[in-house]
Scaffold this active site. Structure first.
Site, PDB file in Angstrom:
ATOM      1  N   CYS A   1      31.307  27.626  -3.350  1.00 49.24           N
ATOM      2  CA  CYS A   1      31.617  28.404  -4.556  1.00 49.24           C
ATOM      3  C   CYS A   1      32.654  27.724  -5.448  1.00 49.24           C
ATOM      4  O   CYS A   1      33.459  26.921  -4.992  1.00 49.24           O
ATOM      5  CB  CYS A   1      32.138  29.778  -4.154  1.00 49.24           C
ATOM      6  SG  CYS A   1      31.122  30.617  -2.932  1.00 49.24           S
TER       7      CYS A   1
ATOM      8  N   ARG B   1      28.693  24.005  -8.096  1.00 50.33           N
ATOM      9  CA  ARG B   1      29.160  24.382  -6.765  1.00 50.33           C
ATOM     10  C   ARG B   1      28.478  25.641  -6.246  1.00 50.33           C
ATOM     11  O   ARG B   1      28.641  26.013  -5.074  1.00 50.33           O
ATOM     12  CB  ARG B   1      30.677  24.600  -6.781  1.00 50.33           C
ATOM     13  CG  ARG B   1      31.471  23.383  -7.179  1.00 50.33           C
ATOM     14  CD  ARG B   1      32.953  23.676  -7.157  1.00 50.33           C
ATOM     15  NE  ARG B   1      33.424  23.896  -5.811  1.00 50.33           N
ATOM     16  CZ  ARG B   1      33.910  22.949  -5.019  1.00 50.33           C
ATOM     17  NH1 ARG B   1      33.984  21.705  -5.450  1.00 50.33           N
ATOM     18  NH2 ARG B   1      34.328  23.226  -3.800  1.00 50.33           N
TER      19      ARG B   1
ATOM     20  N   TRP C   1      27.948  30.603  -4.267  1.00 49.46           N
ATOM     21  CA  TRP C   1      26.860  30.171  -3.388  1.00 49.46           C
ATOM     22  C   TRP C   1      26.913  31.098  -2.189  1.00 49.46           C
ATOM     23  O   TRP C   1      27.878  31.091  -1.428  1.00 49.46           O
ATOM     24  CB  TRP C   1      27.041  28.718  -2.974  1.00 49.46           C
ATOM     25  CG  TRP C   1      25.873  28.162  -2.194  1.00 49.46           C
ATOM     26  CD1 TRP C   1      24.752  27.567  -2.695  1.00 49.46           C
ATOM     27  CD2 TRP C   1      25.721  28.135  -0.760  1.00 49.46           C
ATOM     28  NE1 TRP C   1      23.911  27.186  -1.678  1.00 49.46           N
ATOM     29  CE2 TRP C   1      24.481  27.518  -0.473  1.00 49.46           C
ATOM     30  CE3 TRP C   1      26.502  28.583   0.298  1.00 49.46           C
ATOM     31  CZ2 TRP C   1      24.016  27.344   0.826  1.00 49.46           C
ATOM     32  CZ3 TRP C   1      26.038  28.412   1.605  1.00 49.46           C
ATOM     33  CH2 TRP C   1      24.812  27.789   1.843  1.00 49.46           C
TER      34      TRP C   1
ATOM     35  N   ASN D   1      36.356  31.186  -1.742  1.00 50.01           N
ATOM     36  CA  ASN D   1      35.403  30.163  -1.321  1.00 50.01           C
ATOM     37  C   ASN D   1      35.647  29.906   0.150  1.00 50.01           C
ATOM     38  O   ASN D   1      36.781  29.619   0.548  1.00 50.01           O
ATOM     39  CB  ASN D   1      35.615  28.881  -2.139  1.00 50.01           C
ATOM     40  CG  ASN D   1      34.714  27.741  -1.677  1.00 50.01           C
ATOM     41  OD1 ASN D   1      33.710  27.959  -1.023  1.00 50.01           O
ATOM     42  ND2 ASN D   1      35.090  26.523  -2.021  1.00 50.01           N
ATOM     43  N   GLY D   2      34.625  30.006   0.977  1.00 46.70           N
ATOM     44  CA  GLY D   2      34.786  29.766   2.411  1.00 46.70           C
ATOM     45  C   GLY D   2      34.185  30.889   3.223  1.00 46.70           C
ATOM     46  O   GLY D   2      33.420  31.726   2.712  1.00 46.70           O
TER      47      GLY D   2
ATOM     48  N   GLU E   1      16.064   8.840   1.975  1.00 48.58           N
ATOM     49  CA  GLU E   1      16.744   9.321   0.779  1.00 48.58           C
ATOM     50  C   GLU E   1      15.746   9.681  -0.318  1.00 48.58           C
ATOM     51  O   GLU E   1      15.912  10.683  -1.014  1.00 48.58           O
ATOM     52  CB  GLU E   1      17.740   8.269   0.288  1.00 48.58           C
ATOM     53  CG  GLU E   1      18.459   8.605  -1.006  1.00 48.58           C
ATOM     54  CD  GLU E   1      19.305   9.856  -0.944  1.00 48.58           C
ATOM     55  OE1 GLU E   1      19.709  10.343  -2.019  1.00 48.58           O
ATOM     56  OE2 GLU E   1      19.562  10.388   0.158  1.00 48.58           O
TER      57      GLU E   1
ATOM     58  N   LYS F   1      15.383  13.457  -1.968  1.00 50.25           N
ATOM     59  CA  LYS F   1      15.488  13.729  -3.396  1.00 50.25           C
ATOM     60  C   LYS F   1      14.291  14.556  -3.878  1.00 50.25           C
ATOM     61  O   LYS F   1      14.445  15.495  -4.650  1.00 50.25           O
ATOM     62  CB  LYS F   1      15.561  12.420  -4.195  1.00 50.25           C
ATOM     63  CG  LYS F   1      16.890  11.736  -4.159  1.00 50.25           C
ATOM     64  CD  LYS F   1      17.940  12.538  -4.884  1.00 50.25           C
ATOM     65  CE  LYS F   1      19.295  12.417  -4.233  1.00 50.25           C
ATOM     66  NZ  LYS F   1      19.488  12.929  -2.915  1.00 50.25           N
TER      67      LYS F   1
ATOM     68  N   GLU G   1      14.634  18.143  -2.564  1.00 49.42           N
ATOM     69  CA  GLU G   1      15.749  18.880  -3.159  1.00 49.42           C
ATOM     70  C   GLU G   1      15.430  19.440  -4.533  1.00 49.42           C
ATOM     71  O   GLU G   1      15.768  20.585  -4.841  1.00 49.42           O
ATOM     72  CB  GLU G   1      16.969  17.960  -3.295  1.00 49.42           C
ATOM     73  CG  GLU G   1      17.727  17.700  -2.018  1.00 49.42           C
ATOM     74  CD  GLU G   1      18.918  16.797  -2.278  1.00 49.42           C
ATOM     75  OE1 GLU G   1      20.016  17.132  -1.815  1.00 49.42           O
ATOM     76  OE2 GLU G   1      18.760  15.750  -2.940  1.00 49.42           O
TER      77      GLU G   1
ATOM     78  N   HIS H   1       2.433   7.084  15.083  1.00 49.57           N
ATOM     79  CA  HIS H   1       2.803   7.955  16.198  1.00 49.57           C
ATOM     80  C   HIS H   1       2.849   9.424  15.791  1.00 49.57           C
ATOM     81  O   HIS H   1       3.632  10.200  16.331  1.00 49.57           O
ATOM     82  CB  HIS H   1       4.151   7.513  16.780  1.00 49.57           C
ATOM     83  CG  HIS H   1       4.122   6.145  17.351  1.00 49.57           C
ATOM     84  ND1 HIS H   1       3.735   5.877  18.650  1.00 49.57           N
ATOM     85  CD2 HIS H   1       4.397   4.936  16.791  1.00 49.57           C
ATOM     86  CE1 HIS H   1       3.784   4.577  18.874  1.00 49.57           C
ATOM     87  NE2 HIS H   1       4.184   3.979  17.755  1.00 49.57           N
TER      88      HIS H   1
ATOM     89  N   LYS I   1      26.707  21.678  -4.564  1.00 50.26           N
ATOM     90  CA  LYS I   1      27.135  20.282  -4.523  1.00 50.26           C
ATOM     91  C   LYS I   1      28.014  19.981  -3.324  1.00 50.26           C
ATOM     92  O   LYS I   1      27.874  18.953  -2.681  1.00 50.26           O
ATOM     93  CB  LYS I   1      27.900  19.962  -5.818  1.00 50.26           C
ATOM     94  CG  LYS I   1      28.280  18.499  -5.970  1.00 50.26           C
ATOM     95  CD  LYS I   1      27.054  17.639  -6.166  1.00 50.26           C
ATOM     96  CE  LYS I   1      27.409  16.194  -6.418  1.00 50.26           C
ATOM     97  NZ  LYS I   1      26.205  15.345  -6.405  1.00 50.26           N
TER      98      LYS I   1
END
Length: 612
Positions: A2, A27, A74, A100-101, A485, A489, A492, A508, A607
């Protein structure tokens, strides 16, 4: 997670707090809210959705007041909704909090408070905390500042909080433990935020609050105490952040801007650290540990998400050039399996924000076992640089897009420099070879600029595959973490299911997925595994898969087989990850835009992950 903003001073708080929330929306963007005090009246406006929804909702409200605080969320405890949005108030409604937390023992505290007659209006742990503060405030007859301190001594978990009191409109109280908080120092005014982005417009002077510290702010005074009530002397730093770094600069999205900033960000990362003519790498942040690096048993890299992928690249580079064994661990799993760590180990913690909760927890455990801890971080003043023994900043500049781009390549650049630096200390690279590698590294920003010129071709490829439901990314050697990566992307920001694999592992299991509807992205540059990758491409084509290949400029062999080829400049294998990543970032970006996705703020993500 947040985003938090607070202001106390002589200006109207609403526009400052609102603009700050917009800067911090990366955030979290499930909901937003603002609290103001005007004429001893606490006014709270909050709304599920983005900050714009709050702005529209508040248009005809009383927005006056020179003290205020805001929050963009968030969601952790409680689904996104108006009632779960911050700020939350106490039972009597005169105290308000943003947070936040996570308060881990909130359930026990809530039961006790309900038994004492408290009623709750939300599903959040945050509301429990402000009720606890109120309970202590009323029943112990201490002042509010002491009630906050006593309450925080009763909670476990992580928090960054700001508290306002309707009955004391000349004070803000802020505290942190495990979640970031910075205080901006002005003339007759103070600013509070989760990071410096909302503050830089008004002042360059900031104080980074430490864990277990509480700040008591008035318009003309600031006092900081630890939870044990010991007064602290604040250290004021000057921000290097520039306001123009926080604007889109003509680009449609922050993500696209940040992709195109990579020639500059990588150059900034190397500046003052490499001397190609002398064949020398200089890393002042870890210089005092140069002798230790000659005799360490191994390096353990801990990170999450994109930073973990950078760590995998670092594993290839450090083992290849410095000949030191490397293990790469998910920070979120590392401390839960009782790992064997000794004082001969170096643990390298990688985090863009420097606030990643899992990575910080892994650092603390490794420190307890005697390891030396290095940090790789982008944000000056963040928690990780302060709790590690030494480290290196990436100097990528602020990254606003939630999906990391320039932060990844900056992390890979730092790991490349660290690999060469360790090789230099251990003597595993000759001076002539190191000179050759550094000379080429010095040219990488220009080669990335060239790679960006494939943007139009990549747009055409994106148009062909924007409706795909699944995608495979395959690579060998250091191309494997690049594949991981690339897949991350795409997941996301476009919400297409994608997986990255070592190309040889395709046989496999994943090969069962391949049909004429399946796009397969290959990292197929000319390196030591080039011939093997060609064989893997043939296997995909034999099953009618659609192949998109990232190839070395001038390639002819892969072009005979692949459906689409995207060229990158020729480079040594050491620098493949820096170059091959660029087209994958652009591919994901364009696919997401064509699918109508919010590229800068993808759903369910934030983020900075400051909770475990």
């Amino acid at each position: 997670m947040c985003g938090i903003v607070g202001y106390i001073g002589f200006r109207e708080a609403w526009p400052i707090v609102l603009k700050g929330l917009k800067r911090l929306e990366y955030r979290g963007y499930d909901s937003a809210g603002i609290a103001l005090i005007d004429n001893d009246q606490l006014n709270i406006y909050k709304k599920a959705g983005k900050v714009k929804e709050l702005e529209d909702f508040s248009v005809d409200k009383n927005l006056a007041g020179t003290i205020g605080m805001g929050h963009t969320r968030w969601a952790t405890h409680g689904a996104p909704s108006d009632r779960n949005s911050h700020p939350h108030t106490s039972q009597k409604g005169n105290l308000s909090i943003i947070h936040n937390g996570i308060i881990e023992n909130y359930a026990t505290l809530k039961e006790e408070l309900i038994a004492r007659g408290h009623a709750f209006n939300s599903d959040t742990d945050t509301e429990v905390l402000i009720h606890l503060i109120e309970e202590i405030y009323q029943n112990t007859k201490v002042d509010l500042t002491e009630a906050v301190r006593l309450a925080l001594n009763e909670v476990t978990g992580a928090y960054a909080i700001v508290i306002m009191d309707q009955d004391n409109p000349d004070q803000l109280i802020a505290a942190r433990k495990g979640s970031p908080m910075v205080i901006g120092v002005g003339q007759g005014e103070y600013f509070i935020a989760s990071d410096a982005t909302p503050i830089v417009e008004y002042t360059k002077n900031v104080i980074y609050l430490n864990d277990n510290e509480i700040a008591y702010l008035k318009r003309d005074a600031l006092e900081i105490k630890r939870l044990d009530n010991v007064v602290q002397t604040p250290y004021i730093q000057e921000l290097e952040l520039k306001l123009e770094m926080l604007e889109k600069g003509g680009y449609e999205h922050f993500m696209l801007k940040e992709i195109y900033e990579q020639p500059r960000s990588i150059r900034d990362c190397m500046r003052g650290r490499i001397y190609p003519e002398e064949g020398k790498v200089q890393l002042g942040g870890i210089k005092e540990f140069a002798d230790k690096l000659k005799n360490i048993d191994r390096i353990i890299i801990v990170a999450c998400g994109t930073s973990w992928h950078a760590g995998l690249v670092g594993e290839y580079l450090i083992e290849e050039y410095a000949r030191i064994p490397v293990e790469v661990e998910y920070a979120s799993e590392f401390r839960y399996r009782n790992p064997i760590i000794t004082e001969k180990d170096v643990v390298v913690a990688i985090s863009q924000s420097g606030e990643t909760a899992d990575t910080m927890a892994a650092i603390e455990m490794a420190k307890e076992k005697g390891a030396t801890i290095f940090g790789i971080c982008n944000v000056v003043g963040a928690s990780i640089p302060r709790i590690t023994h030494a480290g290196v900043y990436t100097h990528a500049g602020p990254e606003i897009g939630v999906a990391s781009t320039k932060a990844f390549t900056a992390q890979v650049t730092v790991l490349t420099l660290m690999a060469f630096y360790m090789a230099q200390q251990k003597g595993t690279l000759s001076n002539s070879k190191l000179t050759e590698l550094l000379t080429e590294l010095d040219c990488i920003p220009d080669k990335i600029q060239t790679a960006l010129q494939s943007n139009e071709l990549i747009q055409e490829v994106a148009a062909k595959f924007k409706d795909a439901r699944n995608c495979l990314f395959l690579g060998r050697g250091s191309g494997f973490p690049v594949a991981l990566e690339g897949a991350l992307k795409l997941k996301e920001i476009s919400y297409i299911h994608a997986e990255g694999y070592p190309a040889a592992e395709m046989k496999h299991g994943p090969i069962a997925l391949i049909d004429e509807e399946m796009p397969v992205v290959f990292i197929a540059t000319k390196n030591s595994s080039y011939e093997k990758v060609i064989s893997n491409i043939q296997e995909v084509k034999a099953r009618k898969g659609k192949v998109i290949a990232i190839v070395t400029e001038g390639d002819t062999e892969v072009k005979k087989m692949a459906d689409y080829c995207i060229e990158i400049p020729d480079a040594s294998e050491a620098f493949l990850p820096l170059l091959a990543t660029i087209p994958l970032q652009l591919l994901s970006y364009h696919i997401a835009v064509m699918r109508g996705c919010n590229v800068d703020q993808p759903r369910n993500l934030a983020k900075s992950v400051t909770v475990e």
